[in-house]
Design a protein around this motif. Sequence first.
Motif, mmCIF file in Angstrom:
data_model
loop_
_atom_site.group_PDB
_atom_site.id
_atom_site.type_symbol
_atom_site.label_atom_id
_atom_site.label_comp_id
_atom_site.label_asym_id
_atom_site.label_seq_id
_atom_site.Cartn_x
_atom_site.Cartn_y
_atom_site.Cartn_z
ATOM 1 N N THR A 20 0.673 -1.097 -0.075
ATOM 2 C CA THR A 20 -0.200 -0.058 0.143
ATOM 3 C C THR A 20 0.889 1.348 0.186
ATOM 4 O O THR A 20 0.434 2.497 0.005
ATOM 5 C CB THR A 20 -0.761 -0.043 1.194
ATOM 6 N N PHE A 21 2.300 0.977 0.260
ATOM 7 C CA PHE A 21 3.026 2.442 0.097
ATOM 8 C C PHE A 21 2.729 3.318 1.336
ATOM 9 O O PHE A 21 2.692 4.566 0.910
ATOM 10 C CB PHE A 21 3.114 2.842 -1.147
ATOM 11 N N SER A 22 2.403 2.818 2.123
ATOM 12 C CA SER A 22 2.176 3.810 3.622
ATOM 13 C C SER A 22 3.521 3.911 4.115
ATOM 14 O O SER A 22 3.633 2.924 5.123
ATOM 15 C CB SER A 22 1.102 3.396 4.256
ATOM 16 N N ALA A 23 4.272 5.035 4.123
ATOM 17 C CA ALA A 23 5.604 4.957 4.708
ATOM 18 C C ALA A 23 5.420 5.118 6.232
ATOM 19 O O ALA A 23 6.160 4.600 7.139
ATOM 20 C CB ALA A 23 6.442 6.171 4.419
ATOM 21 N N ASP A 24 4.402 5.860 6.550
ATOM 22 C CA ASP A 24 4.121 5.989 7.938
ATOM 23 C C ASP A 24 3.432 4.999 8.548
ATOM 24 O O ASP A 24 4.078 4.426 9.789
ATOM 25 C CB ASP A 24 2.797 6.981 8.308
ATOM 26 N N MET A 25 2.767 3.781 8.026
ATOM 27 C CA MET A 25 2.382 2.813 8.713
ATOM 28 C C MET A 25 3.567 1.864 8.863
ATOM 29 O O MET A 25 3.837 0.975 9.596
ATOM 30 C CB MET A 25 1.381 1.914 7.795
ATOM 31 N N VAL A 26 4.653 1.708 7.742
ATOM 32 C CA VAL A 26 5.805 1.090 7.840
ATOM 33 C C VAL A 26 6.568 1.287 9.105
ATOM 34 O O VAL A 26 7.092 0.463 9.644
ATOM 35 C CB VAL A 26 6.822 0.974 6.531
ATOM 36 N N LYS A 27 6.513 2.773 9.253
ATOM 37 C CA LYS A 27 7.425 3.249 10.363
ATOM 38 C C LYS A 27 6.826 2.472 11.710
ATOM 39 O O LYS A 27 7.494 2.276 12.539
ATOM 40 C CB LYS A 27 7.251 4.821 10.515
ATOM 41 N N ILE A 28 5.451 2.598 11.908
ATOM 42 C CA ILE A 28 4.759 2.013 13.010
ATOM 43 C C ILE A 28 4.935 0.551 13.473
ATOM 44 O O ILE A 28 5.394 0.315 14.626
ATOM 45 C CB ILE A 28 3.124 2.446 13.078
ATOM 46 N N LEU A 29 4.697 -0.165 12.226
ATOM 47 C CA LEU A 29 5.090 -1.581 12.184
ATOM 48 C C LEU A 29 6.441 -1.865 12.730
ATOM 49 O O LEU A 29 6.858 -2.540 13.600
ATOM 50 C CB LEU A 29 4.848 -2.239 11.130
#
Length: 265
Positions: free
Chosen positions: A22-31
């Motif tokens: 989904t290319f969500s950099a913010d969600m990648v950071k959270i995970l």
Amino acid sequence: MRANPNYMTSLGYFPLHRTAQTFSADMVKILLRHGALANLRTSGERIIEGLLPLHVAIEDTCQHKYLEDNLLADESYRKGYVEYIYKLIHLLCLPEMKIFLDTIRLLAAHTDNVVDELWNYIEHGEIVPAAILLLAAQRRFRKLNGFDTIKNRIDDSIFSMIREGCGLQIGKYTKAAKQRKEKELRFYNALFLVRILLKSGEALDAYIQTHSEASSYQEVHGKVSAILQNYDVGPLGKGICVEELKWFDFFLPSASMVAIRLYIS
């Protein structure tokens, strides 16, 4: 809520794979902040096995309309024309590509053996995913001395192919000769790409991070071309082939040049 960020779904992938898609950099950071592992690979009969989240992000980026429409039908890469490499770099610097590169940069920063992952793309002649990964994660490659490692591997591969070709009596138009020629051209293309991003990658990355989303293609093309020219890696003229450039010093280290010439003579 103490959810497990490394829980495999029934389909054989992990939350970070889905987020990469989904290319969500913010969600990648959270995970990642909550313990997600970027080195987990897909597994199972219902999915392509062995994929890292990094692979998912790169492969989906390759399917972006801008890249597909402008590169898939372009056969100049198979002929070794460097204009293909320049076109690829210009497309990756478009504002619409930033979200993809940001996600890949994050994942690459937490992926082990990322230099080997780049080499896998290059070794199989996949220049588009190689360019995406190299441009997005070029800062990490510099820290890992990755540029030199990749250049040495390409150099060794080219040297081996040339030595093999000198030792075999292969007809110019045989299938084996054609395949070896195509493989050699792919390595020269990759080496040309590595040279461009080694010299101009930091400036290109800085431009990608700051340029406006409203920038037109013409504006991006002009600014990127100016950056490449400033670092002496700009377009050398339409139709130039890497085969015509391959004996330049920036393609092969001097020691290999001497060794090849001695071997041939």
